[in-house]
Design a protein around this motif. Structure first.
Motif, PDB file in Angstrom:
ATOM      1  N   ASP A 114      -1.917   0.517 -16.684  1.00  0.00           N
ATOM      2  CA  ASP A 114      -3.020  -0.223 -16.066  1.00  0.00           C
ATOM      3  C   ASP A 114      -3.724  -1.139 -17.062  1.00  0.00           C
ATOM      4  O   ASP A 114      -4.296  -2.157 -16.667  1.00  0.00           O
ATOM      5  CB  ASP A 114      -4.035   0.734 -15.451  1.00  0.00           C
ATOM      6  CG  ASP A 114      -3.560   1.330 -14.141  1.00  0.00           C
ATOM      7  OD1 ASP A 114      -2.589   0.796 -13.564  1.00  0.00           O
ATOM      8  OD2 ASP A 114      -4.153   2.341 -13.702  1.00  0.00           O
ATOM      9  N   VAL A 115      -3.703  -0.763 -18.335  1.00  0.00           N
ATOM     10  CA  VAL A 115      -4.296  -1.620 -19.364  1.00  0.00           C
ATOM     11  C   VAL A 115      -3.219  -2.396 -20.114  1.00  0.00           C
ATOM     12  O   VAL A 115      -3.434  -2.830 -21.244  1.00  0.00           O
ATOM     13  CB  VAL A 115      -5.187  -0.808 -20.332  1.00  0.00           C
ATOM     14  CG1 VAL A 115      -6.401  -0.261 -19.615  1.00  0.00           C
ATOM     15  CG2 VAL A 115      -4.419   0.287 -21.014  1.00  0.00           C
ATOM     16  N   HIS A 116      -2.066  -2.530 -19.474  1.00  0.00           N
ATOM     17  CA  HIS A 116      -0.946  -3.361 -19.938  1.00  0.00           C
ATOM     18  C   HIS A 116      -0.301  -2.856 -21.223  1.00  0.00           C
ATOM     19  O   HIS A 116       0.157  -3.643 -22.041  1.00  0.00           O
ATOM     20  CB  HIS A 116      -1.386  -4.819 -20.094  1.00  0.00           C
ATOM     21  CG  HIS A 116      -1.963  -5.380 -18.847  1.00  0.00           C
ATOM     22  ND1 HIS A 116      -1.205  -5.669 -17.741  1.00  0.00           N
ATOM     23  CD2 HIS A 116      -3.242  -5.665 -18.499  1.00  0.00           C
ATOM     24  CE1 HIS A 116      -1.970  -6.124 -16.774  1.00  0.00           C
ATOM     25  NE2 HIS A 116      -3.224  -6.126 -17.195  1.00  0.00           N
ATOM     26  N   TRP A 117      -0.282  -1.537 -21.420  1.00  0.00           N
ATOM     27  CA  TRP A 117       0.482  -0.942 -22.513  1.00  0.00           C
ATOM     28  C   TRP A 117       1.767  -0.401 -21.926  1.00  0.00           C
ATOM     29  O   TRP A 117       1.760   0.395 -20.998  1.00  0.00           O
ATOM     30  CB  TRP A 117      -0.263   0.200 -23.184  1.00  0.00           C
ATOM     31  CG  TRP A 117      -1.481  -0.209 -23.949  1.00  0.00           C
ATOM     32  CD1 TRP A 117      -1.806  -1.455 -24.389  1.00  0.00           C
ATOM     33  CD2 TRP A 117      -2.546   0.649 -24.353  1.00  0.00           C
ATOM     34  NE1 TRP A 117      -3.000  -1.430 -25.028  1.00  0.00           N
ATOM     35  CE2 TRP A 117      -3.477  -0.159 -25.029  1.00  0.00           C
ATOM     36  CE3 TRP A 117      -2.791   1.994 -24.208  1.00  0.00           C
ATOM     37  CZ2 TRP A 117      -4.639   0.356 -25.561  1.00  0.00           C
ATOM     38  CZ3 TRP A 117      -3.952   2.508 -24.744  1.00  0.00           C
ATOM     39  CH2 TRP A 117      -4.861   1.689 -25.419  1.00  0.00           C
ATOM     40  N   GLY A 118       2.880  -0.791 -22.474  1.00  0.00           N
ATOM     41  CA  GLY A 118       4.167  -0.267 -22.035  1.00  0.00           C
ATOM     42  C   GLY A 118       4.635  -0.800 -20.700  1.00  0.00           C
ATOM     43  O   GLY A 118       5.237  -0.064 -19.928  1.00  0.00           O
ATOM     44  N   VAL A 119       4.373  -2.052 -20.419  1.00  0.00           N
ATOM     45  CA  VAL A 119       4.777  -2.606 -19.125  1.00  0.00           C
ATOM     46  C   VAL A 119       6.125  -3.310 -19.162  1.00  0.00           C
ATOM     47  O   VAL A 119       6.665  -3.633 -18.114  1.00  0.00           O
ATOM     48  CB  VAL A 119       3.707  -3.567 -18.563  1.00  0.00           C
ATOM     49  CG1 VAL A 119       2.460  -2.817 -18.190  1.00  0.00           C
ATOM     50  CG2 VAL A 119       3.409  -4.684 -19.524  1.00  0.00           C
ATOM     51  N   SER A 120       6.674  -3.526 -20.344  1.00  0.00           N
ATOM     52  CA  SER A 120       8.007  -4.119 -20.398  1.00  0.00           C
ATOM     53  C   SER A 120       9.033  -3.086 -19.917  1.00  0.00           C
ATOM     54  O   SER A 120       8.778  -1.882 -19.903  1.00  0.00           O
ATOM     55  CB  SER A 120       8.341  -4.571 -21.824  1.00  0.00           C
ATOM     56  OG  SER A 120       8.545  -3.456 -22.661  1.00  0.00           O
ATOM     57  N   LEU A 121      10.175  -3.570 -19.492  1.00  0.00           N
ATOM     58  CA  LEU A 121      11.177  -2.681 -18.905  1.00  0.00           C
ATOM     59  C   LEU A 121      11.644  -1.617 -19.896  1.00  0.00           C
ATOM     60  O   LEU A 121      11.751  -0.436 -19.544  1.00  0.00           O
ATOM     61  CB  LEU A 121      12.373  -3.504 -18.401  1.00  0.00           C
ATOM     62  CG  LEU A 121      13.455  -2.735 -17.685  1.00  0.00           C
ATOM     63  CD1 LEU A 121      12.897  -2.049 -16.451  1.00  0.00           C
ATOM     64  CD2 LEU A 121      14.592  -3.670 -17.298  1.00  0.00           C
ATOM     65  N   SER A 122      11.893  -2.004 -21.126  1.00  0.00           N
ATOM     66  CA  SER A 122      12.392  -1.024 -22.098  1.00  0.00           C
ATOM     67  C   SER A 122      11.325   0.020 -22.437  1.00  0.00           C
ATOM     68  O   SER A 122      11.625   1.211 -22.523  1.00  0.00           O
ATOM     69  CB  SER A 122      12.869  -1.728 -23.368  1.00  0.00           C
ATOM     70  OG  SER A 122      11.792  -2.391 -23.994  1.00  0.00           O
ATOM     71  N   SER A 123      10.080  -0.411 -22.608  1.00  0.00           N
ATOM     72  CA  SER A 123       9.045   0.572 -22.931  1.00  0.00           C
ATOM     73  C   SER A 123       8.717   1.441 -21.716  1.00  0.00           C
ATOM     74  O   SER A 123       8.371   2.612 -21.877  1.00  0.00           O
ATOM     75  CB  SER A 123       7.791  -0.115 -23.469  1.00  0.00           C
ATOM     76  OG  SER A 123       7.266  -0.989 -22.504  1.00  0.00           O
ATOM     77  N   ALA A 124       8.829   0.900 -20.501  1.00  0.00           N
ATOM     78  CA  ALA A 124       8.609   1.715 -19.304  1.00  0.00           C
ATOM     79  C   ALA A 124       9.672   2.800 -19.196  1.00  0.00           C
ATOM     80  O   ALA A 124       9.377   3.933 -18.803  1.00  0.00           O
ATOM     81  CB  ALA A 124       8.613   0.836 -18.053  1.00  0.00           C
ATOM     82  N   ARG A 125      10.902   2.461 -19.546  1.00  0.00           N
ATOM     83  CA  ARG A 125      11.964   3.476 -19.546  1.00  0.00           C
ATOM     84  C   ARG A 125      11.702   4.543 -20.595  1.00  0.00           C
ATOM     85  O   ARG A 125      11.901   5.736 -20.337  1.00  0.00           O
ATOM     86  CB  ARG A 125      13.319   2.811 -19.785  1.00  0.00           C
ATOM     87  CG  ARG A 125      13.815   2.046 -18.601  1.00  0.00           C
ATOM     88  CD  ARG A 125      15.153   1.418 -18.879  1.00  0.00           C
ATOM     89  NE  ARG A 125      15.617   0.675 -17.727  1.00  0.00           N
ATOM     90  CZ  ARG A 125      16.442  -0.353 -17.795  1.00  0.00           C
ATOM     91  NH1 ARG A 125      16.888  -0.767 -18.970  1.00  0.00           N
ATOM     92  NH2 ARG A 125      16.807  -0.971 -16.694  1.00  0.00           N
ATOM     93  N   TRP A 126      11.269   4.129 -21.786  1.00  0.00           N
ATOM     94  CA  TRP A 126      11.005   5.098 -22.849  1.00  0.00           C
ATOM     95  C   TRP A 126       9.849   6.020 -22.495  1.00  0.00           C
ATOM     96  O   TRP A 126       9.921   7.227 -22.723  1.00  0.00           O
ATOM     97  CB  TRP A 126      10.718   4.378 -24.172  1.00  0.00           C
ATOM     98  CG  TRP A 126      11.962   4.064 -24.923  1.00  0.00           C
ATOM     99  CD1 TRP A 126      12.534   2.843 -25.083  1.00  0.00           C
ATOM    100  CD2 TRP A 126      12.812   4.984 -25.602  1.00  0.00           C
ATOM    101  NE1 TRP A 126      13.685   2.949 -25.811  1.00  0.00           N
ATOM    102  CE2 TRP A 126      13.879   4.260 -26.147  1.00  0.00           C
ATOM    103  CE3 TRP A 126      12.769   6.365 -25.797  1.00  0.00           C
ATOM    104  CZ2 TRP A 126      14.887   4.860 -26.879  1.00  0.00           C
ATOM    105  CZ3 TRP A 126      13.791   6.957 -26.529  1.00  0.00           C
ATOM    106  CH2 TRP A 126      14.826   6.206 -27.054  1.00  0.00           C
ATOM    107  N   THR A 127       8.789   5.455 -21.942  1.00  0.00           N
ATOM    108  CA  THR A 127       7.654   6.307 -21.596  1.00  0.00           C
ATOM    109  C   THR A 127       8.012   7.251 -20.442  1.00  0.00           C
ATOM    110  O   THR A 127       7.509   8.372 -20.394  1.00  0.00           O
ATOM    111  CB  THR A 127       6.419   5.466 -21.230  1.00  0.00           C
ATOM    112  OG1 THR A 127       6.747   4.551 -20.178  1.00  0.00           O
ATOM    113  CG2 THR A 127       5.902   4.704 -22.444  1.00  0.00           C
ATOM    114  N   SER A 128       8.882   6.812 -19.539  1.00  0.00           N
ATOM    115  CA  SER A 128       9.340   7.712 -18.471  1.00  0.00           C
ATOM    116  C   SER A 128      10.139   8.864 -19.048  1.00  0.00           C
ATOM    117  O   SER A 128       9.971  10.024 -18.636  1.00  0.00           O
ATOM    118  CB  SER A 128      10.199   6.949 -17.465  1.00  0.00           C
ATOM    119  OG  SER A 128       9.454   5.971 -16.810  1.00  0.00           O
TER     120      SER A 128
END
Length: 126
Positions: A92-106
């Motif tokens: 929501d605060v635009h941390w980890g919104v790129s596709l690769s970082s979204a996959r890593w955080t998941s």
């Protein structure tokens, strides 16, 4: 162009969601689980804190293997909801919104949930 009057059958078991989709769906499912378990938890805490005999009844309930399994499910739901919620707040605060970082955080959400559930299972079933 006319649409077909036939109903469309969508087999949900053949859909291949990415890991980010699974985290999002399980976040909602765990929230529903926590909502419906809230009255049981309030009842258990009320009984346990009411008297020494009430505490003994709650500990006797928690010794039943099926109740231990339900407790483990509740711990898993709570843990997943917590970590996925932190992930959603970060996005929501635009941390980890790129596709690769979204996959890593998941992946991190699933690994952290798995570790906590394994630790809880070790504590409950030893």
């Amino acid at each position: 162009m006319r649409s077909s009057p036939k109903p469309v059958y969508l087999n949900l078991f053949r859909l291949h969601l990415p890991i980010t989709g699974w985290v999002s769906i399980l976040h909602r499912v765990s929230g529903v689980l926590l909502f419906f378990m809230l009255p049981v938890l309030v009842w258990g805490f009320t009984l346990a804190f009411s008297s020494e005999a009430g505490f003994g009844r709650v500990t006797a309930y928690l010794a039943i293997p099926f109740v231990k399994l339900l407790t483990l499910l509740l711990v898993g739901g709570l843990t997943h909801h917590f970590f996925a919620g932190l992930r959603h707040l970060a996005m929501d605060v635009h941390w980890g919104v790129s596709l690769s970082s979204a996959r890593w955080t998941s992946l991190i959400v699933f690994l952290a949930t798995g570790i906590v559930v394994l630790l809880a299972a070790w504590v409950l079933f030893r």
